[in-house]
Design a protein around this motif. Structure first.
Motif, PDB file in Angstrom:
ATOM      1  N   MET A 256       0.839  -1.443  -0.231  1.00 29.22           N
ATOM      2  CA  MET A 256      -0.136   0.118  -0.335  1.00 29.22           C
ATOM      3  C   MET A 256       0.769   1.258   0.329  1.00 29.22           C
ATOM      4  N   PRO A 257       0.975   1.887  -1.591  1.00 27.61           N
ATOM      5  CA  PRO A 257       0.939   3.312  -1.207  1.00 27.61           C
ATOM      6  C   PRO A 257       1.096   3.860   0.135  1.00 27.61           C
ATOM      7  N   LYS A 258       1.749   4.797   0.887  1.00 29.17           N
ATOM      8  CA  LYS A 258       2.280   6.278   1.692  1.00 29.17           C
ATOM      9  C   LYS A 258       1.703   7.114   1.599  1.00 29.17           C
ATOM     10  N   THR A 259      -0.181   7.337   2.531  1.00 29.40           N
ATOM     11  CA  THR A 259      -0.514   8.722   1.914  1.00 29.40           C
ATOM     12  C   THR A 259      -0.257   9.117   3.435  1.00 29.40           C
ATOM     13  N   PRO A 260      -0.895  10.565   3.556  1.00 32.48           N
ATOM     14  CA  PRO A 260      -0.243  11.339   4.544  1.00 32.48           C
ATOM     15  C   PRO A 260      -1.435  11.000   5.437  1.00 32.48           C
ATOM     16  N   ALA A 261      -2.825   9.891   5.558  1.00 28.62           N
ATOM     17  CA  ALA A 261      -2.258   9.129   6.680  1.00 28.62           C
ATOM     18  C   ALA A 261      -2.472   8.499   7.347  1.00 28.62           C
ATOM     19  N   ASN A 262      -1.940   7.865   6.641  1.00 29.32           N
ATOM     20  CA  ASN A 262      -0.633   6.838   7.046  1.00 29.32           C
ATOM     21  C   ASN A 262       0.719   6.977   6.972  1.00 29.32           C
ATOM     22  N   VAL A 263       1.515   8.046   7.030  1.00 31.63           N
ATOM     23  CA  VAL A 263       2.471   8.092   7.020  1.00 31.63           C
ATOM     24  C   VAL A 263       3.207   8.513   9.097  1.00 31.63           C
ATOM     25  N   LYS A 264       3.375   7.334   9.036  1.00 29.74           N
ATOM     26  CA  LYS A 264       4.169   7.538  10.631  1.00 29.74           C
ATOM     27  C   LYS A 264       5.212   8.320  10.825  1.00 29.74           C
ATOM     28  N   PRO A 265       5.144   8.876  12.374  1.00 30.62           N
ATOM     29  CA  PRO A 265       6.808   9.560  12.356  1.00 30.62           C
ATOM     30  C   PRO A 265       8.025   9.221  11.851  1.00 30.62           C
ATOM     31  N   MET A 266       8.182   7.804  12.764  1.00 31.23           N
ATOM     32  CA  MET A 266       9.643   7.392  12.913  1.00 31.23           C
ATOM     33  C   MET A 266      10.305   6.752  11.706  1.00 31.23           C
ATOM     34  N   ASP A 267       9.150   6.533   9.817  1.00 29.96           N
ATOM     35  CA  ASP A 267       8.908   6.582   9.268  1.00 29.96           C
ATOM     36  C   ASP A 267       9.556   7.622   8.105  1.00 29.96           C
ATOM     37  N   VAL A 268       9.681   8.817   8.476  1.00 30.71           N
ATOM     38  CA  VAL A 268       9.612  10.126   8.842  1.00 30.71           C
ATOM     39  C   VAL A 268      10.781  10.615   8.629  1.00 30.71           C
ATOM     40  N   LEU A 269      11.706  10.207  10.009  1.00 32.10           N
ATOM     41  CA  LEU A 269      12.956   9.829  10.405  1.00 32.10           C
ATOM     42  C   LEU A 269      13.956   9.183  10.207  1.00 32.10           C
ATOM     43  N   LYS A 270      13.410   7.610   9.929  1.00 30.32           N
ATOM     44  CA  LYS A 270      14.090   6.513   9.154  1.00 30.32           C
ATOM     45  C   LYS A 270      14.445   6.838   7.922  1.00 30.32           C
ATOM     46  N   SER A 271      13.309   7.863   7.221  1.00 29.91           N
ATOM     47  CA  SER A 271      13.913   8.145   5.174  1.00 29.91           C
ATOM     48  C   SER A 271      14.810   8.875   5.115  1.00 29.91           C
ATOM     49  N   ALA A 272      14.591   9.508   6.892  1.00 27.29           N
ATOM     50  CA  ALA A 272      15.925  10.974   6.265  1.00 27.29           C
ATOM     51  C   ALA A 272      17.219  10.312   6.455  1.00 27.29           C
ATOM     52  N   LEU A 273      17.782   9.223   7.360  1.00 25.93           N
ATOM     53  CA  LEU A 273      18.605   8.980   7.665  1.00 25.93           C
ATOM     54  C   LEU A 273      20.187   9.346   6.741  1.00 25.93           C
ATOM     55  N   SER A 274      21.329   9.514   7.325  1.00 25.18           N
ATOM     56  CA  SER A 274      22.324   9.935   6.929  1.00 25.18           C
ATOM     57  C   SER A 274      22.055  11.395   5.612  1.00 25.18           C
ATOM     58  N   ARG A 275      20.819  11.687   6.125  1.00 25.97           N
ATOM     59  CA  ARG A 275      21.196  12.591   5.266  1.00 25.97           C
ATOM     60  C   ARG A 275      20.225  14.160   5.162  1.00 25.97           C
ATOM     61  N   ASN A 276      20.484  15.497   5.225  1.00 31.61           N
ATOM     62  CA  ASN A 276      20.132  16.669   6.368  1.00 31.61           C
ATOM     63  C   ASN A 276      19.272  16.862   6.198  1.00 31.61           C
ATOM     64  N   VAL A 277      19.181  17.623   8.018  1.00 28.97           N
ATOM     65  CA  VAL A 277      17.979  17.943   8.109  1.00 28.97           C
ATOM     66  C   VAL A 277      17.690  18.950   8.928  1.00 28.97           C
ATOM     67  N   LEU A 278      16.830  19.651   9.269  1.00 29.35           N
ATOM     68  CA  LEU A 278      16.340  21.102   9.727  1.00 29.35           C
ATOM     69  C   LEU A 278      15.980  20.402  11.022  1.00 29.35           C
ATOM     70  N   ILE A 279      16.643  21.003  12.156  1.00 25.95           N
ATOM     71  CA  ILE A 279      15.716  20.452  13.532  1.00 25.95           C
ATOM     72  C   ILE A 279      15.382  22.431  14.198  1.00 25.95           C
TER      73      ILE A 279
END
Length: 83
Positions: A1-24
């Motif tokens: 199932m594709p990720k839609t805004p309704a089923n995206v989890k916060p930890m999924d966003v962090l996991k996909s950002a590993l080794s990438r630039n982020v702004l906190i």
């Protein structure tokens, strides 16, 4: 199932950002920008090559920074980081 805004989890966003630039954004008008090295379930975040920005002014660059999770307001994967 594709990720839609309704089923995206916060930890999924962090996991996909590993080794990438982020702004906190953190409490106290501070921001950190750097490469996401790690995180935990408490939103404690480790950045490499992190710039500390206070009131819009760059105050320094650190090899490694640990941001305590209860100070985090938001985390945003940076655009234009080459990934």
């Amino acid at each position: 199932m594709p990720k839609t805004p309704a089923n995206v989890k916060p930890m999924d966003v962090l996991k996909s950002a590993l080794s990438r630039n982020v702004l906190i954004d953190v409490k106290g008008n501070r921001e950190y920008s750097g490469i996401l090295e790690g995180y935990d379930v408490y939103m404690n975040i480790v950045l490499q090559n992190a710039s500390e920005i206070i009131n819009g002014e760059n105050k320094g660059v650190y090899d490694r920074v640990l941001v305590r999770g209860d100070n985090v307001i938001f985390v945003s994967p940076s655009k234009g980081d080459g990934s």
